[in-house]
Design an enzyme around this catalytic site. Structure first.
Site: not given
Lengths: 292, 292, 292, 292
Positions: A236-237
């Site tokens: 994520l991210d």
């Protein structure tokens, strides 16, 4: 000359308005001379040329815009013969690319892409929009683009992703754009589109990873907020960053006002990142990008 | 009227070129009217006035530049009578402030402050520079400012900080500026100068907290780097932020080049933050600042 | 082998740490292949390479950083043989360049250049400073750099310029930097240093050409002010632009405050422009620049 | 109490969610105290307050956001009694304003305003769009907003402007927005909407006044281009500036690419300027603006 021969020849020898050659390989002396030598031997005109050598890792990157009549098979074979054995070589059309956009409820990023596509500000074909809510159906259809409402209600994550894949795959998109799609995608989904999924994260990564970045920013009292467009990988991210931008803020902004102001920079960063990707100016390398 | 009476009166009634009034208290209706009413009753001219209400916390902030002849005791007493019981009220001279600068080895931030002070670009009196190395002694002394070399060699942290305090305290600085001072200060040191120590951190906080932010930034492949000036409290890199700024970078920058380019934004952010502080434009509130 | 032969050979065959090749000629197919082919044949390593084709005018520009042992005479002769007859080809050392700085009374630009040169922020040798006032003599001499006070009092323009030339010429500067030198130079002076004089103009050219740009900006009520670094040619404020930058302002700034704030952007733009020039990244072409 | 009395009372005493008070008058001591005193006496809560004194011209400006139940007639009368005789005092609703947009052929500015209005990014009611071409009719009508095609063909300037006025006036717009309307308006038209017409000019005024600013910018070789939103008065491109912004460009941009890139900054500046105007944050003063 028989028809069949002519067809074979046509397939191999296409007239190109413009093609883009991307090479990524170990660095070596004479690479530019050898590569541009092959282009010259094939009577190709170099419209624009950029190289980058990552001296820390001994890696060579090159992006070349070519014009001319090209025998792709012969050209690529000859290129391979002058390049180090381990190389990534890609020859793509400079023309319009096809994308599918995934959304949840927020309109600003989708709206900007729809509008820019409409008036020619972005050289893209938006094949479809997929939403896990139907909030943006009306907006999408104003522009005569199909909207697929694929609710996650009553489905587990795998089922929901499969339902979305069933809708997306037939469009054969070059890229998938997450325009404020607010669900985390599993590795299984991401692997279907390696280095092809572009996300907009509403903070200046790596600051404020995860949920509610504007609330985090407000609590920290930062004087600048930002947005980050990146390719999606399994964390994520954390995928390779394509583009970032920021705006100045001050103590007088509430968390809601930060979010409101942030929308302009989010849509602008996503649109610019997509433009770079559509122009084949972005090469992914490890967890980074070379942006020509 | 006897001479002694006149003298007493003079002490209470000073002529001011300009004073700055800072008020921070619970919000209430009529505060501006009451405060400016007291100013008006004292025949003070309001040159500039700014308020901010933090509606989330019901807190009122006001900064007022005043001109006129002022009886400070009476003025402040009258102000207190119209304000909520819990209030911070500060009346300070608008004039030049005195700072001590702490450094290690890097010259760019110190050099900028020395130069701006020299040509009047910063309204500050640099009383002294303290370094845990003597690298910057020569530069400091060019500007006829005393340099104190207080090496940390052979001293534990408490002894070293005490040695620095022994040097700094006699200067009675309004503010202490950490111009790339590369050692973490203990709470004991920080408590001597509450909300008076300004640090420049070489990243866009809260990204890349801690050591080697440029190396971290390079490894992450960010497209923007920044610098953050903040007050120092007991947590490393976590005090109230005063000012931040950024510059764009790309894949072609090595970690060393990021650091090199970052120096310009570091020195610029520190200098601007210090200017705001010297102008009494910064009010600390919790872990944030109101910057008027 | 006789000694004299050996000497001749040494003169022709110098070891180079790094050289920069700049080529500017009519565009033609195969130029990159031919030029980099010559580099390869001479066993030169291309560290960095950039090209630009001005398609509107059919003009080709190339900047190449080379490493290796080079026979300059043979290398340049071979290059010439593959280039169009009309070409500008320049092979220069990548090392430190020598400049003379001309000033009047304002310290901020000179101060920044002196300071950056001192701590290695700018790869330059400041050979001397020449002022038509002696205001900045003290500052210059702090850095052990000779200051020449050449007053214009009692001299006509030609005499004054000749007096300055008499001082400057012996230093054989690669570039002359006008760091807020507030007198207009005549074509006679400028011709002594073609494309070698860099000026900082305190506005965002072409807005507010001529005197008192900050006053003009204030009267017009602009929301942004800027600065422009450019080469000097025969028309005031009209030479090829190297670098521009801006800062936001608002209604609350007086003309004096605009000028005060503008100093930071002036010094920053001049310093960045000079860095580009010193790195041989700037090619003048007509009244424009190509900045690699 | 009779019904008629109640009605009269209601008309005078309206409940307000929020009102904005704008005062512009000669400076005098005690103004803030007097004005906020009147607000306090009327039990109005000051949500936000900003003042500015132009010391060069001795002029006082104030913008106050008020909440509470207000007797407008009595409130304004009491305010007038404490202000200098010559004053401009305006009390307006903080709510949504109504605009008419005028366009020619380019979609980017109109498209951005339509989209932002659609998703709530701009607190505005777009009552209608008027075009001297019908190119943008389809886009406008997607958003269910009436489009009036008023061609200038076969009409002289007065007739064309009258035809447009006939269409615009019935909407009683608070503001008229020129979103790339490419015809110069006569004083007669402008006088119908004093300080109510907002234009976007595609350059960083006062650079490149008049036609083809991007071509002018390309020919001059500037390194930054910009856009300017301003109120329209009787001189082309010379009205009070509301907002300006810029982007960096380089030698590789053709005039067409400058125009293409400039569209993003044009639409962004126009949208931000309109936001400021809609929020009643802009006070026109001579040929300048105070932007609170």
């Amino acid at each position: 000359m028989s028809l069949s021969t002519a067809v074979v020849k046509d397939a191999a020898q296409s007239v190109l308005s413009r093609k883009i050659l991307i090479i990524d390989c170990a660095d070596a002396q004479g690479l530019i001379a050898k590569i541009t030598g092959v282009c010259f031997a094939h009577h190709l005109n170099i419209i624009k040329n950029t190289e980058f050598v990552d001296h820390a890792h001994g890696r060579f990157f090159m992006r070349t815009e070519l014009e001319g009549t090209i025998n792709e098979v012969a050209f690529l074979a000859e290129l391979k013969s002058v390049l180090p054995t381990q190389n990534h070589t890609k020859l793509v059309d400079a023309g319009k690319k096809r994308v599918v956009i995934m959304v949840t409820k927020e309109a600003h990023c989708l709206g900007d892409l729809l509008m820019k596509s409409y008036y020619g500000g972005l050289n893209v074909e938006i094949a479809a929009v997929v939403g896990n809510y139907d909030v943006l159906q009306n907006l999408t259809e104003k522009f005569d683009i199909p909207f697929h409402y694929v609710s996650h209600e009553g489905l587990n994550r795998e089922e929901h992703e499969q339902a979305m894949l069933n809708v997306i795959t037939p469009y054969q998109p070059h890229y998938v754009v997450l325009a404020k799609f607010m669900r985390v995608l599993t590795p299984n989904f991401v692997q279907q589109f390696p280095d092809q999924i572009i996300n907009i994260h509403h903070s200046f990564l790596p600051a404020f990873i995860g949920a509610s970045p504007y609330k985090q920013a407000w609590e920290r009292g930062v004087k600048i907020i930002g947005a980050t467009a990146h390719f999606v990988n399994n964390c994520l991210d954390e995928g390779p960053i394509i583009k970032q931008d920021v705006i100045s803020v001050d103590h007088s902004y509430s968390a809601e006002e930060l979010a409101h102001q942030g929308r302009d920079v989010e849509k602008s960063v996503l649109s610019k990142a997509l433009q770079l990707v559509l122009n084949e100016q972005v090469v992914v390398y490890g967890n980074k990008t070379v942006v020509f």
